[in-house]
Design a protein around this motif. Structure first.
Motif, PDB file in Angstrom:
ATOM      1  N   SER A   4       0.849  -1.188   0.000  1.00  0.00           N
ATOM      2  CA  SER A   4       0.000   0.000   0.000  1.00  0.00           C
ATOM      3  C   SER A   4       0.886   1.239   0.000  1.00  0.00           C
ATOM      4  CB  SER A   4      -0.924   0.012   1.221  1.00  0.00           C
ATOM      5  OG  SER A   4      -0.165   0.034   2.420  1.00  0.00           O
ATOM      6  N   ASP A   8       0.795   5.319   1.201  1.00  0.00           N
ATOM      7  CA  ASP A   8       0.062   6.325   1.957  1.00  0.00           C
ATOM      8  C   ASP A   8       1.038   7.401   2.422  1.00  0.00           C
ATOM      9  OD1 ASP A   8      -1.528   7.840   3.580  1.00  0.00           O
ATOM     10  OD2 ASP A   8      -2.213   6.187   4.843  1.00  0.00           O
ATOM     11  N   PRO A  45       6.229   5.844   2.845  1.00  0.00           N
ATOM     12  CA  PRO A  45       4.809   5.667   2.517  1.00  0.00           C
ATOM     13  C   PRO A  45       4.435   4.254   2.073  1.00  0.00           C
ATOM     14  CG  PRO A  45       5.941   6.762   0.719  1.00  0.00           C
ATOM     15  CD  PRO A  45       6.941   6.631   1.824  1.00  0.00           C
TER      16      PRO A  45
END
Length: 218
Positions: A120, A122, A129
């Motif tokens: 993922s 983010d 991230p």
């Protein structure tokens, strides 16, 4: 019941030492647990395609917005990621080519390290991230290397871009535990090579028994 994903990356056939070593590991595991399921993936003989601009565009398009063509572009990636998701243990037999991984193996990693599938992204995480989506997997690297001294403190440690690269990439496949067994001195073909061969095959059988025992006891 444990599922192993058995990968081989050598372009050689029966001459390949990494193939023989990975096969020995899997056989030792199966001797301890005949119920183990093994997914075979030979990227050395059947390399996945390199990613391209169309692949990147498809990967970064929401699934519900992808065209039929984009779904087809990601079909192999979906299949390879599905194999990883099913496996608790990844057994990777690979030679060292030019101090790094074979191109076919790099192509495999590029196909399976994919946003919203295996990791993922983010920005709320700050400077880090990216985070793996899967977890709890064990990686066993069974390598063959022409020279020697690639391990910690070795004379060629700084030249080892094989296991180090693999372990860095494997983090994004949910690998939390990794092990390396390597055959060295292949280009020399001397007594040191023979000793390395024997030690590697003994270590592979021992590691298979150790990891299997841990899983059965858990």
């Amino acid at each position: 019941m444990t599922t192993l994903l058995h990968l081989d990356a050598s372009v050689r056939g029966e001459r390949s030492l990494s193939r023989k070593l990975s096969r020995a590991f899997v056989q030792a595991w199966r001797q301890g647990d005949a119920q183990t399921q093994v997914i075979e993936r030979d990227v050395g003989r059947n390399p996945p395609p390199f990613i391209d601009e169309a692949w990147i565009a498809a990967a970064f398009t929401r699934p519900e917005q992808r065209s039929a063509e984009q779904h087809e572009v990601l079909r192999i990636s979906d299949e390879l990621i599905g194999e990883i998701a099913r496996a608790e243990v990844i057994v990777l037999g690979t030679p060292m080519y030019n101090y790094g991984m074979p191109a076919a193996l790099k192509a495999w990693f590029d196909q399976v390290i994919r946003v919203n599938q295996t990791f993922s992204f983010d920005l709320a995480r700050g400077d880090y991230p990216l985070a793996p989506i899967m977890a709890g997997k064990t990686l066993v690297i069974l390598a063959s290397r022409g020279e020697f001294g690639f391990g910690p403190g070795g004379v060629r440690e700084h030249m080892n871009h094989l296991e180090t690269h693999i372990q860095t990439c494997a983090h994004y496949l949910g690998v939390n535990d990794s092990h390396v067994i390597a055959i060295d001195y292949q280009e020399f073909g001397d007594a040191r090579h023979q000793a390395s061969l024997a030690e590697a095959f003994e270590a592979a059988a021992s590691l298979a028994g150790q990891l299997l025992g841990q899983r059965l006891a858990a």
